[in-house]
Every structure is written in C-alpha cells, then in structure tokens.
Design a protein around this motif. Structure first.
Motif, PDB file in Angstrom:
ATOM      1  N   GLY A 103       3.476  -8.847  42.352  1.00 21.45           N
ATOM      2  CA  GLY A 103       4.001  -8.703  43.698  1.00 21.45           C
ATOM      3  C   GLY A 103       5.021  -9.758  44.080  1.00 21.45           C
ATOM      4  N   LEU A 104       5.346 -10.671  43.170  1.00 20.04           N
ATOM      5  CA  LEU A 104       6.381 -11.660  43.448  1.00 20.04           C
ATOM      6  C   LEU A 104       7.721 -10.959  43.636  1.00 20.04           C
ATOM      7  CD1 LEU A 104       5.516 -14.453  40.836  1.00 20.04           C
ATOM      8  CD2 LEU A 104       5.447 -14.697  43.328  1.00 20.04           C
ATOM      9  N   ALA A 105       8.510 -11.452  44.574  1.00 18.77           N
ATOM     10  CA  ALA A 105       9.835 -10.881  44.818  1.00 18.77           C
ATOM     11  C   ALA A 105      10.771 -11.252  43.681  1.00 18.77           C
ATOM     12  CB  ALA A 105      10.386 -11.390  46.141  1.00 18.77           C
ATOM     13  N   GLU A 106      11.601 -10.289  43.269  1.00 17.99           N
ATOM     14  CA  GLU A 106      12.571 -10.578  42.219  1.00 17.99           C
ATOM     15  C   GLU A 106      13.478 -11.717  42.667  1.00 17.99           C
ATOM     16  OE1 GLU A 106      14.863  -7.666  39.443  1.00 17.99           O
ATOM     17  OE2 GLU A 106      16.188  -8.057  41.159  1.00 17.99           O
ATOM     18  N   GLY A 107      13.701 -12.651  41.760  1.00 19.89           N
ATOM     19  CA  GLY A 107      14.543 -13.796  42.064  1.00 19.89           C
ATOM     20  C   GLY A 107      13.777 -15.029  42.493  1.00 19.89           C
ATOM     21  N   THR A 108      12.450 -14.902  42.651  1.00 16.65           N
ATOM     22  CA  THR A 108      11.644 -16.070  43.009  1.00 16.65           C
ATOM     23  C   THR A 108      11.670 -17.088  41.876  1.00 16.65           C
ATOM     24  OG1 THR A 108      10.142 -14.708  44.347  1.00 16.65           O
ATOM     25  CG2 THR A 108       9.339 -16.884  43.663  1.00 16.65           C
ATOM     26  N   VAL A 109      12.113 -18.293  42.170  1.00 19.81           N
ATOM     27  CA  VAL A 109      12.132 -19.357  41.156  1.00 19.81           C
ATOM     28  C   VAL A 109      10.701 -19.843  40.945  1.00 19.81           C
ATOM     29  CG1 VAL A 109      13.019 -21.639  40.552  1.00 19.81           C
ATOM     30  CG2 VAL A 109      14.482 -20.024  41.793  1.00 19.81           C
ATOM     31  N   LEU A 110      10.242 -19.823  39.715  1.00 17.37           N
ATOM     32  CA  LEU A 110       8.872 -20.223  39.420  1.00 17.37           C
ATOM     33  C   LEU A 110       8.751 -21.748  39.446  1.00 17.37           C
ATOM     34  CD1 LEU A 110       8.071 -17.739  36.505  1.00 17.37           C
ATOM     35  CD2 LEU A 110       7.853 -17.403  38.976  1.00 17.37           C
ATOM     36  N   PRO A 111       7.593 -22.267  39.870  1.00 22.01           N
ATOM     37  CA  PRO A 111       7.435 -23.727  39.963  1.00 22.01           C
ATOM     38  C   PRO A 111       7.362 -24.410  38.602  1.00 22.01           C
ATOM     39  CG  PRO A 111       5.372 -22.601  40.477  1.00 22.01           C
ATOM     40  CD  PRO A 111       6.423 -21.539  40.389  1.00 22.01           C
ATOM     41  N   PHE A 112       7.148 -23.635  37.561  1.00 20.76           N
ATOM     42  CA  PHE A 112       7.122 -24.152  36.191  1.00 20.76           C
ATOM     43  C   PHE A 112       7.427 -22.994  35.252  1.00 20.76           C
ATOM     44  CE2 PHE A 112       2.855 -22.952  37.516  1.00 20.76           C
ATOM     45  CZ  PHE A 112       2.479 -22.047  36.526  1.00 20.76           C
ATOM     46  N   PRO A 113       7.965 -23.269  34.062  1.00 21.22           N
ATOM     47  CA  PRO A 113       8.201 -22.183  33.108  1.00 21.22           C
ATOM     48  C   PRO A 113       6.881 -21.535  32.704  1.00 21.22           C
ATOM     49  CG  PRO A 113       9.397 -24.165  32.466  1.00 21.22           C
ATOM     50  CD  PRO A 113       8.441 -24.565  33.551  1.00 21.22           C
ATOM     51  N   LEU A 114       6.806 -20.230  32.862  1.00 19.35           N
ATOM     52  CA  LEU A 114       5.598 -19.478  32.529  1.00 19.35           C
ATOM     53  C   LEU A 114       5.710 -18.964  31.098  1.00 19.35           C
ATOM     54  CD1 LEU A 114       2.940 -18.099  33.459  1.00 19.35           C
ATOM     55  CD2 LEU A 114       4.352 -16.188  34.247  1.00 19.35           C
ATOM     56  N   VAL A 115       4.754 -19.347  30.244  1.00 12.80           N
ATOM     57  CA  VAL A 115       4.724 -18.884  28.852  1.00 12.80           C
ATOM     58  C   VAL A 115       3.632 -17.830  28.719  1.00 12.80           C
ATOM     59  CG1 VAL A 115       4.441 -19.533  26.428  1.00 12.80           C
ATOM     60  CG2 VAL A 115       5.523 -21.122  28.028  1.00 12.80           C
ATOM     61  N   GLU A 116       4.003 -16.653  28.219  1.00 13.79           N
ATOM     62  CA  GLU A 116       3.049 -15.555  28.064  1.00 13.79           C
ATOM     63  C   GLU A 116       3.083 -15.044  26.626  1.00 13.79           C
ATOM     64  OE1 GLU A 116       3.124 -13.497  32.468  1.00 13.79           O
ATOM     65  OE2 GLU A 116       4.639 -12.873  31.021  1.00 13.79           O
ATOM     66  N   PHE A 117       1.929 -14.557  26.178  1.00 12.65           N
ATOM     67  CA  PHE A 117       1.817 -13.992  24.833  1.00 12.65           C
ATOM     68  C   PHE A 117       1.491 -12.498  24.945  1.00 12.65           C
ATOM     69  CE2 PHE A 117       0.914 -18.476  24.351  1.00 12.65           C
ATOM     70  CZ  PHE A 117       1.601 -18.810  23.199  1.00 12.65           C
ATOM     71  N   TYR A 118       2.249 -11.702  24.225  1.00 14.71           N
ATOM     72  CA  TYR A 118       2.044 -10.258  24.193  1.00 14.71           C
ATOM     73  C   TYR A 118       1.772  -9.818  22.759  1.00 14.71           C
ATOM     74  CZ  TYR A 118       4.075 -10.099  28.900  1.00 14.71           C
ATOM     75  OH  TYR A 118       4.321 -10.287  30.241  1.00 14.71           O
ATOM     76  N   LEU A 119       0.886  -8.853  22.600  1.00 18.42           N
ATOM     77  CA  LEU A 119       0.616  -8.303  21.274  1.00 18.42           C
ATOM     78  C   LEU A 119       1.812  -7.475  20.828  1.00 18.42           C
ATOM     79  CD1 LEU A 119      -1.344  -7.756  18.913  1.00 18.42           C
ATOM     80  CD2 LEU A 119      -2.226  -5.819  20.232  1.00 18.42           C
ATOM     81  N   LYS A 120       2.325  -7.777  19.642  1.00 23.15           N
ATOM     82  CA  LYS A 120       3.482  -7.046  19.119  1.00 23.15           C
ATOM     83  C   LYS A 120       2.983  -5.755  18.476  1.00 23.15           C
ATOM     84  CE  LYS A 120       7.324  -7.661  15.863  1.00 23.15           C
ATOM     85  NZ  LYS A 120       8.362  -7.057  16.720  1.00 23.15           N
ATOM     86  N   ASP A 121       2.855  -4.721  19.299  1.00 22.58           N
ATOM     87  CA  ASP A 121       2.334  -3.441  18.832  1.00 22.58           C
ATOM     88  C   ASP A 121       2.849  -2.336  19.752  1.00 22.58           C
ATOM     89  OD1 ASP A 121       0.731  -1.127  18.304  1.00 22.58           O
ATOM     90  OD2 ASP A 121      -0.821  -2.403  17.424  1.00 22.58           O
ATOM     91  N   ASP A 122       3.880  -1.615  19.299  1.00 27.03           N
ATOM     92  CA  ASP A 122       4.483  -0.568  20.125  1.00 27.03           C
ATOM     93  C   ASP A 122       3.482   0.512  20.513  1.00 27.03           C
ATOM     94  OD1 ASP A 122       6.934  -1.811  20.095  1.00 27.03           O
ATOM     95  OD2 ASP A 122       7.762  -0.565  18.491  1.00 27.03           O
TER      96      ASP A 122
END
Length: 243
Positions: A103-122
């Motif tokens: 629900g964050l508005a597009e363009g919201t500057v994050l307070p810290f770089p967010l690192v996320e991991f996604y499973l590489k599986d189409d």
C-alpha cells in the motif's frame, strides 16, 4: 556451438574452455512472468553493452563477477557458474510489486535499502521468500545468504551513486549470483534496463521519466529510445576505459 540454456532474454553456449560460456543477448521482451511477450529492437545489443560496461566497472571496485569480455555486440564471454536459484532485489524507492503488496505510494523514498529474496522459478511465479522459507528450501547456506545481502548492498551503494551522476534515479533492481568452481559467489546474469527500474531526473512527468522495461510492461511506447538513453549516459559517464 552447444546450447547449454535458453532463457527469456539470453542464450548460453558452451565454448572450447569448459570454464567459459558464451552469453548471447536477444531482442525478445517478456513481462508479467512471460504472460506478455514482444520484441524491443536493438535491446540485445544495448543490454549486452550496458552489462559489459557495468560489470567491468564493478569488478574494478572489488565486486567479484563472472564477466570476462565482450567479443561481439550481443555476446559476452563469462565464467561458468552454478546459478544460485534466488533473485536478489534491492529497493530504494517504492514501486511495482512493493506498492501493490504494502500500500505504499509509488515514489515513496524508503528509509533504508530493502533487500528481498525471491525464488527463481517461473512455474511458481518467482515468489517472495521469508527468512524461514529460505532456511526451509536450503537453496543457500546462512553464510551465503548473508554474503548475497552484503554484496547486494555494496552494489546498490556503487550503482545508486553512479546513476545519480547520470541524472538517473535507481529505484530498484534485480541481481543474480552464481558459484564458481571454488565456491566463490560471483555476480552473474546482467544489469540493464531489463533488470533495473530507472527514472530520468530530467523529466518530471511520471510516464516520461521511465527509462526501463516498465515502458514495455505498461505500453508507454518509445521503449527503444529509453534504452538508448540509458546506454548513452552510462557510457558517457564511464568513459572509453569501459566502452
């Protein structure tokens, strides 16, 4: 040459050296987990050239990569690695799926770089992984996961500052990594407008500022010229040493 693998944007071929592969970039474009398909004229050459320049530059800064050289406009020679089946995404500004899921508005500057991991599986839709799911799937050791996070943040620091000099905002980007024969983690795959969300600081209009694959995803038009703009600014900033 023996084809080792063909993905949505690249083909990997064997070479005479078992430790070296040839990557050929394609003009094919996909979005929404390949539900949308098309062609971006010249994309293969542009993305190949950008990747070669950025990987060489990052390597000079101490980031270990699989990049060796660029023998042709759409070809890279790379070290053979075992790809870790994780997509590592770094986000600096809210956009795309982060907005839809939080629900964050597009363009919201994050307070810290967010690192996320996604499973590489189409087939599974490249799902976001929680820390416990990462442990459950055992796709990388805890120390490797920590190293991936550390490298991703270092790359983000370098790239964010670099793109700022290009008058481009690095909103977010996806990285892939692999293990070489010594089990060292190397940056692999590509860094390009296909894998980064890039906003032109010279444009204030939300649509006109888009310089990445969102132009293809959202049918904004002028995709080729946007990719060309990114290439021109990157090469101009890096200079002849990386072109």
């Amino acid at each position: 040459m023996e084809k080792r693998y063909e993905g949505k944007a690249k083909i990997l071929y064997a070479t005479d050296d078992p430790d070296v592969l040839l990557t050929v970039f394609k003009d094919d474009a996909t979005a929404f987990n390949a539900q949308k398909r098309g062609q971006i004229q010249g994309k293969g050459e542009i993305n190949c050239t950008i990747t070669a320049a950025l990987f060489a530059w990052l390597g000079s800064l101490g980031i270990p990569t699989h990049y060796l050289d660029q023998p042709a406009p759409t070809q890279l020679r790379v070290k053979s690695v075992q790809i870790i089946p994780l997509e590592v995404v770094v986000r600096n500004i809210a956009a795309g799926s982060l907005c839809k899921q939080t629900g964050l508005a597009e363009g919201t500057v994050l307070p810290f770089p967010l690192v996320e991991f996604y499973l590489k599986d189409d087939a599974l839709g490249d799902p976001l992984l929680t820390p416990d799911r990462l442990r459950l799937l055992n796709l990388a050791t805890p120390s490797q996961v920590e190293e991936l996070r550390r490298l991703a943040l270092r790359i983000n620091e370098h790239l964010s500052a670099f793109f700022q000099r290009c008058e481009i905002t690095l909103v977010d980007f996806k990285l892939e990594f692999g293990l070489d024969s010594h089990q060292q983690i190397l940056l692999a795959d590509e860094i390009s407008p296909d894998t980064c969300r890039l906003w032109d600081q010279q444009q204030s209009d939300p649509q006109a500022r888009v310089l990445d694959k969102d132009r293809f995803r959202k049918d904004l038009g002028q995709v080729e010229s946007a990719y060309q703009t990114v290439q021109q600014r990157i090469l101009a900033q890096l200079g002849p040493a990386y072109t």
